[in-house]
Write an enzyme that holds these catalytic residues in place. Structure first.
Site, mmCIF file in Angstrom:
data_model
loop_
_atom_site.group_PDB
_atom_site.id
_atom_site.type_symbol
_atom_site.label_atom_id
_atom_site.label_comp_id
_atom_site.label_asym_id
_atom_site.label_seq_id
_atom_site.Cartn_x
_atom_site.Cartn_y
_atom_site.Cartn_z
ATOM 1 N N THR A 306 0.756 -1.327 0.320
ATOM 2 C CA THR A 306 0.175 -0.015 0.210
ATOM 3 C C THR A 306 0.827 1.270 -0.318
ATOM 4 O O THR A 306 0.874 2.144 -0.804
ATOM 5 C CB THR A 306 -1.101 0.351 1.107
ATOM 6 N N PHE A 588 8.873 -8.751 3.200
ATOM 7 C CA PHE A 588 8.928 -9.178 4.865
ATOM 8 C C PHE A 588 9.578 -7.396 5.223
ATOM 9 O O PHE A 588 9.679 -6.630 4.430
ATOM 10 C CB PHE A 588 9.209 -9.840 5.025
#
Length: 852
Positions: A306, A588
């Site tokens: 995002t 990650f």
């Protein structure tokens, strides 16, 4: 280069057949990049609108296509080719006594089609009054007598007397046989345009070539962003995606300077981009290179995708800076398992999200097929070698075809690697035949596993070959998730088709019984390369808020290097221009995806990052500070919804550690704090203050999830400022160090471990790889993403632990050694309640329901 072909047509030739033949040849010339102009020289009977419009407008040196005629009518003479004959007529009229045609009456006789249209347009633009007629027109004599200029397009019939033409009239011949020069009257000025037409055609060719050269240069963007109208409360991701009408991908491609032949359209919203673009823009200066990483992930989510998308929207839609997002393709494993998709979220997402998350253009499936074909070849080769003599194997591997026995080019390459410099299959000795046909694979050393793009825990250990047809050659094997395939890693790290072919050939599938590596190249196995051909040279191309994104390759970050492709980044950096930005995401936390991005991907690409954007959220930091566990589907506990400054301060230790990891590489860090409505202002301020005190260049709260690009403008401004800082990028370790030492450096400096502990199997593998000459490769740690340590439950910044290395494997083609930390699995499993429980297809609307 000018492409010219001549075709003859006679009444005996089937008309449609000749049309199809000519159009086919024109289409071939259209697609030939070495041909910059196509000139038509056909018999008059063969011309048709279908033929004339078959020529690409940019290669139409005769100006006969409707597109070029339309541009001429609009007055866009720079971007169009004008009929050479029409140009020659105008040139002659200017040089003759006519001087100007303004106010003159010009009669066009038998000048049909494109020539007539071009002449009328050019003459009328000069102020002439034009008339058109045929030789058989009843009022021909009257019209000829009135005309000041007569332009003739075909031979005058003998029955029309010369006396019909008024003395002193200027006559211009435009015969197809342009070298003829028939005299009508000694009292008239008569000229043939043939030689001048040739010159004008060559002038058109020069103009066409100049336009082509200009088209190959970098183009300034002419991007028109889509407007967002955020709603409150924010609807679901899927509702937002469907509420935004996407821009047609061919329109977007043109806006950012892509040529029509550089993209292949897949529907209206996605396309693939060809590698030729990189060659065309090779002299263009790269833009700035931004990596988005994150703190150690929690079930609460941090929102790296995002942020990536919101940052690009802010840069381009609000700051008018060229920018590109480069993302990985989502795997079906997490999409249908626990995590869901990877399209971003809210008003900062890739659209249409269903297509992005479900198959896209099929790249992962092609990799799956290629991987499994190689796995099948390994087992088949063991079976055939075990059941056949050298002679039988040789006869099957090098069969007699039409009475001739020949080595294929791939087999010749294998012979060369074996030191056998022979090309005639009949000259090999028995010993040479034995070396050629037998790989002597040791089944216990096979490392090449089958893959599937589905979470399936029961495939982690299987037995294959139990059918009676396999004659007792069964063995234990396993499946990995498709995105953990070495082929996926190669696709992500390759820099060219040639590089990809070399890497694929180097892939080690097993050892032979003498302990030497057996590669895909040894299997003489290159047919699967063509499964990858379209992957290696093209990229999926999606859009959001009218700005571009490349989606190419999708290796996992915990069991692979976790970054999208080098080639996508390289092309995007050329397209944005020197002042533009390419924003890519590492999987990650910074301890995994970012470390591998720098030490593996940057080494492969030669690219230097400008800025690291480190993503965090208040509630994720609270979990790292000792907050209670989160259960999927259950309401969040009050610690995460109410102000708790102490919990935030305690959790910032993880953010501080990730900032320190980025600083090991000498790259400026900007912290992006994803803000939720439950976050207190004091909590947000505290995180930003601690981040800056810990060495971040800046720390910025972001609201792009609810506001789109406008909510990330402050972040975009901070990134621009950070990118202008002096860069001191460096790698964490020297490749020449021993494998064990490189693993230890990552464990201690990045994870914070006291030391490493190698299992006997790991020690044995390291010794083998070192002896085989693979010791100077970078390290790709396969470790849990849920903690800096090997224990997922340990949040914050664990200390005092010993990092256990249970096994060490090698991806020689991809170019790295990957140690397995603890009990790391390369095949995820499904949870009790997978995401697919909520996914369905509406049979009436044909829309996917429940994806997000």
């Amino acid at each position: 280069m000018l492409g010219t072909n001549s075709f003859s047509y006679t009444p005996a030739t089937p008309y449609m057949g000749i049309i199809v033949h000519i159009v086919g040849e024109i289409l071939r010339l259209n697609e030939d990049p070495t041909v910059h102009g196509v000139a038509l020289h056909l018999s008059e009977n063969a011309y048709s609108s279908k033929i004339l419009n078959a020529v690409k407008p940019e290669k139409d040196v005769d100006g006969v296509s409707d597109v070029n005629l339309g541009r001429l009518v609009r007055g866009d003479t720079y971007n169009c080719s004008v009929s050479p004959t029409a140009s020659a007529v105008m040139e002659l009229l200017e040089k003759l006594a006519v001087k100007t045609v303004d106010g003159k009456k010009v009669l066009l006789v038998e000048t049909c089609g494109p020539l007539e249209a071009s002449l009328q347009c050019l003459l009328q633009r000069k102020g002439a009054m034009t008339m058109s007629c045929q030789w058989k027109t009843q009022q021909l004599q009257s019209k000829l007598h009135q005309a000041d200029v007569v332009v003739v397009g075909s031979t005058k019939p003998k029955e029309i007397p010369v006396s019909w033409i008024r003395p002193g009239t200027t006559i211009v011949n435009c015969y197809p046989d342009f070298l003829s020069d028939v005299k009508y009257s000694n009292q008239s000025a008569i000229e043939a345009v043939g030689p001048l037409t040739i010159a004008m055609r060559m002038q058109n060719m020069v103009k066409t070539s100049e336009r082509w050269i200009q088209s190959q240069q970098y183009r300034e963007w002419n991007l028109h962003c889509l407007k967002l109208q955020p709603l409150s409360p924010v609807p679901s991701d899927i509702e937002i995606s469907r509420g935004q009408s996407p821009k047609a991908v061919d329109v977007l491609a043109k806006e950012i300077g892509l040529l029509a032949d550089e993209i292949e359209i897949y529907g209206q919203t996605k396309a693939k981009v060809r590698l030729s673009l990189l060659e065309r823009l090779k002299d263009q200066t790269d833009g700035k290179y931004v990596l988005v990483a994150g703190i150690t992930p929690t079930p609460l989510g941090e929102g790296k995708s995002t942020v990536t998308i919101g940052l690009v929207q802010a840069l381009t839609a609000h700051l008018n800076v060229n920018s590109f997002a480069c993302l990985r393709q989502p795997s079906q494993g997490p999409t249908f398992g626990v995590k869901g998709g990877a399209a971003g979220g809210g008003y900062a997402q890739v659209i249409p999200m269903e297509e992005f998350n479900l198959h896209l253009t099929g790249d992962i499936h092609a990799i799956t097929a290629a991987n499994n074909l190689l796995a099948a070849a390994v087992d088949a080769r063991i079976l055939h070698e075990s059941t056949q003599s050298d002679k039988a194997l040789y006869n099957r591997l090098v069969p007699v075809v039409n009475g001739v026995r020949e080595f294929s080019s791939i087999q010749l390459a294998r012979l060369k690697r074996l030191g056998i410099n022979k090309t005639d299959p009949g000259t090999l000795t028995a010993d040479e035949i034995n070396k050629f046909v037998r790989l002597d694979i040791d089944p216990s050393t096979i490392t090449w596993q089958r893959v599937l793009d589905t979470n399936d825990r029961f495939l982690r250990k299987i037995t294959i070959g139990q059918a009676n047809t396999e004659k007792g050659f069964f063995r234990q094997a396993q499946f990995d998730i498709a995105v953990a395939s070495e082929i996926m890693a190669i696709l992500a790290l390759t820099t060219s088709l040639a590089d990809m072919k070399e890497r694929l050939g180097k892939m080690v599938v097993a050892n032979d019984k003498n302990g030497q590596p057996v590669t895909a190249e040894d299997l003489v196995f290159s047919s699967f390369l063509w499964l990858l051909y379209y992957l290696g040279c093209k990229f999926s191309f999606c859009i959001f808020q009218g700005t571009p994104v490349f989606v190419h390759a999708g290796p996992f970050a915990n069991i692979a290097h976790g970054n999208s492709s080098v080639l996508a980044d390289k092309i995007a950096l050329k397209l944005v221009g020197e002042e533009g930005f390419v924003v890519t995401e590492a999987g990650f936390g910074a301890d995994i995806g970012m470390e591998k991005f720098f030490n593996i991907k940057c080494r492969a690409s030669g690219l230097v990052p400008s800025v690291v954007v480190l993503v965090a959220t208040v509630r994720a930091l609270k979990m790292h500070g000792g907050g209670p566990n989160v259960t999927a589907g259950a309401p969040l506990k009050k610690e995460y919804t109410e102000e708790n400054l102490q919990l935030v301060a305690d959790g910032c230790c993880n953010l501080q550690k990730q900032i320190q990891i980025a600083q090991l590489f000498g790259v400026p860090v900007v912290v992006a704090l994803n803000v939720f409505k439950t976050d207190a202002h004091a909590e947000v301020d505290l995180v930003c203050e601690i981040a800056k005190q810990s060495g971040a260049f800046d720390a910025v709260p972001c609201n792009h999830w609810s506001a789109g690009g406008r909510g990330a403008v402050e972040l975009a401004q901070a990134v621009r400022k950070a990118a202008s800082q002096e860069n001191h990028f460096k790698y964490l370790y020297n490749l020449e160090l021993p494998i064990i030492e490189k693993i230890r450096i990552i464990a201690q400096k990045v994870y914070g471990a006291e030391d490493i502990e190698l299992s006997p199997a790991a020690q044995s593998q390291i010794s083998r790889y070192s002896k085989q000459g693979f010791g100077n490769l970078p390290i790709c740690m396969a470790k849990t993403h849920l903690s800096l340590s090997h224990q997922p439950e340990r949040k914050g910044v664990p200390t005092g632990f010993i990092l256990p290395i249970s096994d060490v494997r090698a991806s020689i083609g991809a170019g790295f050694i990957y140690p397995l930390v603890g009990t790391m699995s390369t095949m995820p499993g499904l949870p009790t309640r997978p995401c697919f429980y909520d996914i369905d297809l509406d049979p009436d609307t044909e829309q996917v329901k429940g994806l997000f």
